[in-house]
Design an enzyme around this catalytic site. Structure first.
Site, PDB file in Angstrom:
ATOM      1  N   ASP A  31       0.729  -1.448   0.018  1.00 46.06           N
ATOM      2  CA  ASP A  31       0.048   0.030  -0.132  1.00 46.06           C
ATOM      3  C   ASP A  31       0.692   1.342   0.146  1.00 46.06           C
ATOM      4  OD1 ASP A  31       1.084  -0.116   2.403  1.00 46.06           O
ATOM      5  OD2 ASP A  31      -0.862   0.025   3.478  1.00 46.06           O
ATOM      6  N   GLN A  91      13.245  27.106   4.087  1.00 43.20           N
ATOM      7  CA  GLN A  91      11.981  27.788   4.425  1.00 43.20           C
ATOM      8  C   GLN A  91      12.213  28.314   5.897  1.00 43.20           C
ATOM      9  OE1 GLN A  91       8.396  25.579   3.509  1.00 43.20           O
ATOM     10  NE2 GLN A  91       9.707  24.668   1.601  1.00 43.20           N
ATOM     11  N   HIS A 124      21.696  26.520   5.700  1.00 39.85           N
ATOM     12  CA  HIS A 124      21.542  27.538   4.830  1.00 39.85           C
ATOM     13  C   HIS A 124      21.135  28.690   5.839  1.00 39.85           C
ATOM     14  CE1 HIS A 124      20.481  30.300   1.765  1.00 39.85           C
ATOM     15  NE2 HIS A 124      19.158  30.467   2.398  1.00 39.85           N
ATOM     16  N   LYS A 184      25.660  43.431  -6.815  1.00 36.50           N
ATOM     17  CA  LYS A 184      24.953  43.906  -7.871  1.00 36.50           C
ATOM     18  C   LYS A 184      24.769  45.620  -7.835  1.00 36.50           C
ATOM     19  CE  LYS A 184      21.357  40.621  -8.418  1.00 36.50           C
ATOM     20  NZ  LYS A 184      19.983  40.185  -8.039  1.00 36.50           N
ATOM     21  N   ARG A 186      22.686  48.850  -9.480  1.00 36.90           N
ATOM     22  CA  ARG A 186      21.839  49.183 -10.558  1.00 36.90           C
ATOM     23  C   ARG A 186      22.438  50.631 -11.348  1.00 36.90           C
ATOM     24  NH1 ARG A 186      17.292  47.896 -12.032  1.00 36.90           N
ATOM     25  NH2 ARG A 186      17.051  46.359 -10.249  1.00 36.90           N
ATOM     26  N   ASP A 210      29.528  28.130  -2.761  1.00 40.91           N
ATOM     27  CA  ASP A 210      28.250  28.355  -2.029  1.00 40.91           C
ATOM     28  C   ASP A 210      27.817  27.390  -1.141  1.00 40.91           C
ATOM     29  OD1 ASP A 210      25.890  30.007  -1.747  1.00 40.91           O
ATOM     30  OD2 ASP A 210      25.498  30.348  -3.824  1.00 40.91           O
ATOM     31  N   SER A 214      21.292  24.859  -6.647  1.00 36.51           N
ATOM     32  CA  SER A 214      20.028  24.463  -6.679  1.00 36.51           C
ATOM     33  C   SER A 214      19.609  24.061  -8.339  1.00 36.51           C
ATOM     34  CB  SER A 214      18.823  25.001  -5.875  1.00 36.51           C
ATOM     35  OG  SER A 214      17.940  24.809  -6.176  1.00 36.51           O
ATOM     36  N   GLY A 217      21.081  28.565 -11.351  1.00 33.61           N
ATOM     37  CA  GLY A 217      20.817  29.907 -11.831  1.00 33.61           C
ATOM     38  C   GLY A 217      22.089  30.823 -11.224  1.00 33.61           C
TER      39      GLY A 217
HETATM   40  C1  R5P Z   1      20.360  31.016  -1.595  1.00 33.74           C
HETATM   41  O1  R5P Z   1      20.429  31.979  -0.726  1.00 33.74           O
HETATM   42  C2  R5P Z   1      21.459  29.887  -1.664  1.00 33.74           C
HETATM   43  O2  R5P Z   1      22.754  30.375  -0.702  1.00 33.74           O
HETATM   44  C3  R5P Z   1      22.094  29.500  -2.929  1.00 33.74           C
HETATM   45  O3  R5P Z   1      22.762  30.594  -3.376  1.00 33.74           O
HETATM   46  C4  R5P Z   1      20.731  29.208  -3.872  1.00 33.74           C
HETATM   47  O4  R5P Z   1      20.000  27.980  -3.179  1.00 33.74           O
HETATM   48  C5  R5P Z   1      21.242  28.660  -5.296  1.00 33.74           C
HETATM   49  O5  R5P Z   1      19.947  28.733  -5.948  1.00 33.74           O
HETATM   50  P1  R5P Z   1      20.140  28.494  -7.496  1.00 33.74           P
HETATM   51  O6  R5P Z   1      21.219  27.360  -7.758  1.00 33.74           O
HETATM   52  O7  R5P Z   1      18.696  27.906  -7.761  1.00 33.74           O
HETATM   53  O8  R5P Z   1      20.320  29.677  -8.035  1.00 33.74           O
END
Ligand code: R5P
Length: 282
Positions: A31, A91, A124, A184, A186, A210, A214, A217
């Site tokens: 199940d 989270q 994190h 960054k 602007r 880092d 994930s 990006g």
């Molecule tokens: C975010 O604050 C973490 O330290 C990583 O920079 C983040 O999780 C990386 O995410 P991704 O690979 O989606 O850009």
């Protein structure tokens, strides 16, 4: 020390020293419900270390952990716990009063289990480790060893954002290298420039460090910027290689020259082992 795991058996296999493994089996009933069973010799031991990483499928690995702990508690065995990758740790904030903060909820549940010791690795956000009244360990010294062995040219260690500056600093200090973070600026309403805050990386090798890769990006963007600025090799690494969907492809497309990480999450670039951290603590 006796050790056991379901999700991190690979790490247990790499442990050197006085560690004795207690097998733990996980099966599913027709199940779909899960079931955990230790090798019978567990009944003769007094203390154990569980190494259970909570990567995908997170909820299954979490439930395995709770079943393991409960079975061991019923045998009056003292339990130590290392969670190489802590699920839900991103989270960590409540945006609406009526929503859960999954990372903190999970940490509180672990805290209530009355364990001998609890460790996370490169969490994190420390709020999560604190909510489980645990300690956070770091793989950065191992990452520094790994990078040192690559004989990079005049290396610069870069954090892709302010969040990982301390991690990059730790790696750089051990390697006697310079470190920086990307910033960054602007330029106009619709133009943002990203570049290393202080150091010109032209003609030098860079390792971007880092806690998590994930979707890739963040790293892909960082790599493109650095390559445009004349950086020689750009390596990208993190303690936890989540590498969701096409993260690897994304990094390769951005021109990354190498990817590195630990086996907190098993992946083809997990060349650095968390076993070394465990050996130092137990
Ligand atoms: C975010 O604050 C973490 O330290 C990583 O920079 C983040 O999780 C990386 O995410 P991704 O690979 O989606 O850009």
């Amino acid at each position: 020390m006796y050790v056991t795991s379901i999700s991190s058996k690979d790490i247990l296999r790499k442990l050197d020293g006085d560690f004795k493994q207690i097998e733990c089996h996980f099966e599913r009933f027709p199940d779909g419900e899960g079931y955990v069973r230790f090798d019978e010799k567990v009944k003769n031991i007094e203390e154990i270390l569980i190494v259970q990483s909570l990567y995908y499928p997170q909820d299954e690995h979490i439930l395995q952990l709770f079943f393991m702990i409960d079975a061991l508690k019923d045998l009056n065995i003292k339990i130590n716990l290392i969670i190489p990758y802590m699920a839900y740790a991103r989270q960590d904030k409540r945006f609406k009063d009526w929503e859960s903060v999954s990372g903190i909820s999970l940490a509180k549940m672990i805290d209530r289990l009355d364990l001998e010791s609890k460790y996370t690795v490169d969490i994190h956000d420390m709020k999560v480790t604190k909510a489980m009244r645990g300690e956070n360990l770091s793989a950065m010294p191992l990452i520094a060893d790994y990078l040192t062995n690559l004989n990079l040219r005049d290396p610069v260690i870069i954090s892709p954002d302010k969040g990982s500056v301390e991690r990059a600093r730790m790696v750089a200090d051990q390697m006697d290298a310079e470190f920086d973070h990307l910033e960054k600026t602007r330029i106009s309403g619709d133009t943002v420039e990203i570049r290393p805050k202080e150091i010109n990386t032209k003609g030098r090798d860079v390792a971007i460090v880092d806690d998590i890769i994930s979707t890739g990006g963040t790293m892909a963007k960082a790599c493109e910027v650095l390559k445009r600025g004349g950086t020689l090799k750009v390596l990208s690494g993190a303690t936890h290689l989540l590498m969701i969907s096409n993260a690897e492809e994304r990094l390769i497309k951005a021109g990354i020259d190498g990817i590195f990480g630990t086996d907190s999450i098993p992946f083809k670039y997990s060349d650095i082992t968390i076993a070394k951290i465990i050996e130092e603590i137990f």
